[in-house]
Design a protein around this motif. Structure first.
Motif, PDB file in Angstrom:
ATOM      1  N   ALA A 174      13.585 -55.198   8.570  1.00  0.00           N
ATOM      2  CA  ALA A 174      13.114 -54.476   9.750  1.00  0.00           C
ATOM      3  C   ALA A 174      12.684 -53.060   9.394  1.00  0.00           C
ATOM      4  N   LEU A 175      13.442 -52.411   8.518  1.00  0.00           N
ATOM      5  CA  LEU A 175      13.085 -51.062   8.096  1.00  0.00           C
ATOM      6  C   LEU A 175      11.760 -51.074   7.344  1.00  0.00           C
ATOM      7  N   ARG A 176      11.547 -52.086   6.532  1.00  0.00           N
ATOM      8  CA  ARG A 176      10.279 -52.203   5.820  1.00  0.00           C
ATOM      9  C   ARG A 176       9.127 -52.404   6.809  1.00  0.00           C
ATOM     10  N   ALA A 177       9.368 -53.190   7.864  1.00  0.00           N
ATOM     11  CA  ALA A 177       8.335 -53.383   8.893  1.00  0.00           C
ATOM     12  C   ALA A 177       8.024 -52.069   9.601  1.00  0.00           C
ATOM     13  N   CYS A 178       9.061 -51.283   9.876  1.00  0.00           N
ATOM     14  CA  CYS A 178       8.846 -49.976  10.517  1.00  0.00           C
ATOM     15  C   CYS A 178       8.035 -49.058   9.611  1.00  0.00           C
ATOM     16  N   TYR A 179       8.309 -49.128   8.329  1.00  0.00           N
ATOM     17  CA  TYR A 179       7.568 -48.316   7.363  1.00  0.00           C
ATOM     18  C   TYR A 179       6.100 -48.759   7.319  1.00  0.00           C
ATOM     19  N   GLU A 180       5.877 -50.045   7.312  1.00  0.00           N
ATOM     20  CA  GLU A 180       4.516 -50.564   7.235  1.00  0.00           C
ATOM     21  C   GLU A 180       3.706 -50.263   8.490  1.00  0.00           C
ATOM     22  N   HIS A 181       4.395 -50.084   9.632  1.00  0.00           N
ATOM     23  CA  HIS A 181       3.695 -49.782  10.883  1.00  0.00           C
ATOM     24  C   HIS A 181       3.734 -48.300  11.231  1.00  0.00           C
ATOM     25  N   GLY A 182       4.237 -47.471  10.311  1.00  0.00           N
ATOM     26  CA  GLY A 182       4.164 -46.028  10.493  1.00  0.00           C
ATOM     27  C   GLY A 182       5.266 -45.402  11.310  1.00  0.00           C
ATOM     28  N   ALA A 183       6.221 -46.191  11.803  1.00  0.00           N
ATOM     29  CA  ALA A 183       7.316 -45.617  12.595  1.00  0.00           C
ATOM     30  C   ALA A 183       8.271 -44.820  11.722  1.00  0.00           C
ATOM     31  N   VAL A 184       8.347 -45.170  10.456  1.00  0.00           N
ATOM     32  CA  VAL A 184       9.187 -44.488   9.473  1.00  0.00           C
ATOM     33  C   VAL A 184       8.288 -44.035   8.341  1.00  0.00           C
ATOM     34  N   THR A 185       8.476 -42.803   7.905  1.00  0.00           N
ATOM     35  CA  THR A 185       7.709 -42.279   6.775  1.00  0.00           C
ATOM     36  C   THR A 185       8.667 -41.885   5.650  1.00  0.00           C
ATOM     37  N   ARG A 186       8.142 -41.836   4.460  1.00  0.00           N
ATOM     38  CA  ARG A 186       8.977 -41.520   3.298  1.00  0.00           C
ATOM     39  C   ARG A 186       8.818 -40.046   2.950  1.00  0.00           C
ATOM     40  N   GLN A 187       9.572 -39.206   3.654  1.00  0.00           N
ATOM     41  CA  GLN A 187       9.512 -37.777   3.406  1.00  0.00           C
ATOM     42  C   GLN A 187      10.500 -37.345   2.330  1.00  0.00           C
ATOM     43  N   THR A 188      11.566 -38.133   2.181  1.00  0.00           N
ATOM     44  CA  THR A 188      12.542 -37.905   1.114  1.00  0.00           C
ATOM     45  C   THR A 188      12.826 -39.252   0.464  1.00  0.00           C
ATOM     46  N   GLY A 189      13.627 -39.221  -0.600  1.00  0.00           N
ATOM     47  CA  GLY A 189      13.893 -40.456  -1.325  1.00  0.00           C
ATOM     48  C   GLY A 189      14.901 -41.363  -0.679  1.00  0.00           C
ATOM     49  N   ASP A 190      15.647 -40.848   0.315  1.00  0.00           N
ATOM     50  CA  ASP A 190      16.647 -41.701   0.961  1.00  0.00           C
ATOM     51  C   ASP A 190      16.401 -41.765   2.460  1.00  0.00           C
ATOM     52  N   PHE A 191      17.022 -42.771   3.092  1.00  0.00           N
ATOM     53  CA  PHE A 191      16.837 -43.003   4.527  1.00  0.00           C
ATOM     54  C   PHE A 191      18.081 -42.669   5.339  1.00  0.00           C
ATOM     55  N   ARG A 192      19.237 -42.692   4.739  1.00  0.00           N
ATOM     56  CA  ARG A 192      20.522 -42.467   5.426  1.00  0.00           C
ATOM     57  C   ARG A 192      20.717 -43.509   6.542  1.00  0.00           C
ATOM     58  N   PRO A 193      20.704 -44.775   6.218  1.00  0.00           N
ATOM     59  CA  PRO A 193      20.736 -45.832   7.237  1.00  0.00           C
ATOM     60  C   PRO A 193      21.974 -45.813   8.122  1.00  0.00           C
ATOM     61  N   GLY A 194      23.129 -45.421   7.594  1.00  0.00           N
ATOM     62  CA  GLY A 194      24.348 -45.446   8.384  1.00  0.00           C
ATOM     63  C   GLY A 194      24.584 -44.213   9.223  1.00  0.00           C
ATOM     64  N   ASP A 195      23.740 -43.175   9.064  1.00  0.00           N
ATOM     65  CA  ASP A 195      23.919 -41.951   9.848  1.00  0.00           C
ATOM     66  C   ASP A 195      23.523 -42.179  11.300  1.00  0.00           C
ATOM     67  N   PRO A 196      24.193 -41.497  12.224  1.00  0.00           N
ATOM     68  CA  PRO A 196      23.738 -41.555  13.617  1.00  0.00           C
ATOM     69  C   PRO A 196      22.343 -40.960  13.733  1.00  0.00           C
ATOM     70  N   ILE A 197      21.511 -41.570  14.528  1.00  0.00           N
ATOM     71  CA  ILE A 197      20.167 -41.042  14.727  1.00  0.00           C
ATOM     72  C   ILE A 197      20.235 -39.924  15.755  1.00  0.00           C
ATOM     73  N   ARG A 252      11.092 -51.627  -2.932  1.00  0.00           N
ATOM     74  CA  ARG A 252      12.030 -50.576  -2.538  1.00  0.00           C
ATOM     75  C   ARG A 252      11.270 -49.365  -2.013  1.00  0.00           C
ATOM     76  N   ILE A 253      11.701 -48.894  -0.851  1.00  0.00           N
ATOM     77  CA  ILE A 253      11.105 -47.707  -0.231  1.00  0.00           C
ATOM     78  C   ILE A 253      12.034 -46.514  -0.377  1.00  0.00           C
ATOM     79  N   PHE A 254      13.320 -46.742  -0.079  1.00  0.00           N
ATOM     80  CA  PHE A 254      14.313 -45.679  -0.130  1.00  0.00           C
ATOM     81  C   PHE A 254      15.406 -46.037  -1.140  1.00  0.00           C
ATOM     82  N   SER A 255      15.915 -45.029  -1.816  1.00  0.00           N
ATOM     83  CA  SER A 255      16.913 -45.256  -2.863  1.00  0.00           C
ATOM     84  C   SER A 255      18.224 -45.789  -2.315  1.00  0.00           C
ATOM     85  N   ASP A 256      18.518 -45.499  -1.039  1.00  0.00           N
ATOM     86  CA  ASP A 256      19.796 -45.929  -0.461  1.00  0.00           C
ATOM     87  C   ASP A 256      19.647 -47.163   0.428  1.00  0.00           C
ATOM     88  N   VAL A 257      18.557 -47.904   0.266  1.00  0.00           N
ATOM     89  CA  VAL A 257      18.342 -49.140   1.034  1.00  0.00           C
ATOM     90  C   VAL A 257      18.130 -50.273   0.032  1.00  0.00           C
TER      91      VAL A 257
END
Length: 490
Positions: free
Chosen positions: A105-128, A91-96
């Protein structure tokens, strides 16, 4: 060092055309009812669906005008780059939670640095947002460290206050644009078609339809070379221009260089005469150009590679010299080495030089820092290469540029002075110590009991070539054929 000749120099940065895990749809099959043929994003949407980066909301609607979610863009990025996460869940984010359609896919993005863990949640359903999309693109390319240094770079948007370096880079690379009136509108959500366009732009950067790749190498007098067949252009550094107002050209062509010239000419490679000189030879540009032209006329050389450093007082003299030389030998190739612009320094005017020369080979200063626990001797740091290319973006077309790569290692033994290490020496030291890779400088280094050496390996080469492609540059020149970098397969 004896290394296998690879196709890396011109092809190593290209991403796989068929992306791992992507859905392949025949080109033109994306017939979405809400995407008329004259829609501004129609081509990008069609490519997006054909490559399988992401599909429509339904079988016949793409969802034009609807927001791209943060989870949806993470999936699109992982498909675009062909990233695969490991099978072991964590688990990377509390809401995933585990088992969601986007989690791998989100885990792959995290492993390749495209996503960083700056907070405990990712807000996956929010518009980017447009800002978040730009940040993820730059991080996905591996340019997060550079973006921090680009915070003060010029930006034509007056409404950007956070992540300025990421947005500046995304804009400079041509991946994002403004919304008019000097506004970027960073907080506005990105629509699905905008995401498709940005991915399509990045694809075109990394997969140019036509490229004039040129692999070049410098061969010094007395230097041996086992095989130069992997290069299109061989530069024999055998000339020295001296004399100030009365310039003289001294040539010293070694037997090895003579043999290389015969072999290269017979195989159809371009052979250039490498000439070096100090700024004083530019005091009389006409006489200097005449001396070089006489050496080229009726010779077997296809042209010349000039490595002459102008002083601050005669910065325009080099361009004038090349212009005179161009008129004297119009049929010969003129390649010119030029110091790349650096941060906190005035940016020279390269336009006249770019018009007169066939190729400008950028010499980028290395970075040295001996105050830390590990001494740094990084060559052609990625951040410095980025700044140079962005500064020249409006002055010289990318197809006229090349990057000089220091193919030898640089480091020191004990408390001795910094020195160069051949490819063979680096290979021997790799077997003795531990090797590392610095993301900050995109450079490899090794440590043994008493020695530290920094060098460019294939990963470092790929990083630089990816950045070059983003600016439309596809040519490199190696400082030696006996270094740590492979050539291109002929």
């Amino acid at each position: 060092m004896k290394r296998t000749i690879l196709k890396k120099l011109t092809a190593c940065l290209c991403l796989c055309a068929v992306l791992s895990g992507a859905l392949t749809v025949p080109a033109g099959a994306a017939s979405f009812q809400d995407v008329p043929s004259n829609h501004w994003a129609a081509t990008a949407i069609d490519r997006c669906a054909a490559q399988g980066w992401f599909q429509g909301k339904t079988a016949d609607t793409f969802g034009v005008g609807q927001p791209m979610t943060r989870a949806g863009f993470a999936v699109a990025l992982s498909r675009f780059f062909g990233w695969q996460s490991g099978e072991t869940y964590y688990r990377i984010f509390s809401d995933v939670p585990q088992g969601t359609w986007y989690e791998p896919a989100l885990r792959a993005c995290y492993e390749h640095g495209a996503v960083t863990r700056q907070t405990g949640d990712f807000r996956p359903g929010d518009p980017i947002t447009r800002e978040e999309l730009a940040v993820m693109l730059i991080r996905a390319l591996g340019y997060g460290p550079i973006a921090g240094l680009a915070e003060d770079d010029p930006l034509p948007f007056r409404d950007v206050t956070t992540n300025k370096g990421h947005i500046a880079m995304a804009y400079e690379l041509g991946l994002v644009s403004g919304m008019g009136n000097d506004l970027f509108v960073p907080d506005r959500y990105a629509t699905r078609e905008q995401a498709a366009v940005m991915l399509s732009r990045l694809y075109d950067k990394l997969h140019p339809a036509q490229t004039a790749n040129e692999a070049m190498v410098l061969l010094r007098s007395g230097e041996e070379a086992e095989d130069l067949s992997g290069y299109q252009t061989v530069i024999l550094t055998a000339g020295t221009l001296t004399g100030g107002q009365n310039p003289r050209l001294a040539l010293s062509v070694s037997n090895t260089q003579k043999q290389v010239m015969e072999t290269a000419t017979a195989s159809g490679q371009t052979v250039l005469l490498g000439i070096s000189g100090q700024s004083g030879v530019l005091k009389n540009t006409t006489a200097a150009a005449t001396a070089v032209a006489e050496a080229l006329t009726d010779s077997s050389y296809d042209g010349v590679y000039l490595n002459i450093t102008p002083s601050a007082e005669n910065g325009d003299a080099l361009a004038a010299f090349v212009q005179v030389l161009r008129a004297a030998v119009p049929e010969k190739k003129l390649y010119v080495a030029a110091s790349a612009p650096a941060r906190r320094e005035a940016i020279p005017d390269y336009q006249a030089l770019g018009k007169a020369a066939d190729r400008i080979v950028l010499q980028v200063s290395g970075h040295e820092d001996t105050d830390g626990a590990v001494p740094v001797y990084a060559m052609e740091p990625l951040e410095t290469v980025y700044y140079a290319l962005s500064a020249l973006n409006d002055q010289i077309p990318g197809e006229k540029l090349a990057l000089l790569l220091t193919a030898e290692g640089r480091g020191r033994k004990g408390t001795g002075k910094p020195t160069a290490f051949s490819g063979d020496a680096v290979s021997a030291l790799e077997a003795q110590g531990r090797t590392y890779y610095s993301d900050r400088y995109a450079c490899a280094y090794l440590e043994t009991k008493d020695t530290v050496v920094w060098y460019l390996n294939e990963k470092a080469l790929e990083a630089r070539q990816q950045l070059l492609r983003c600016f439309g540059v596809s040519s490199c020149c190696l400082s030696t054929p006996n270094g740590t970098l492979p050539a291109q397969e002929s």
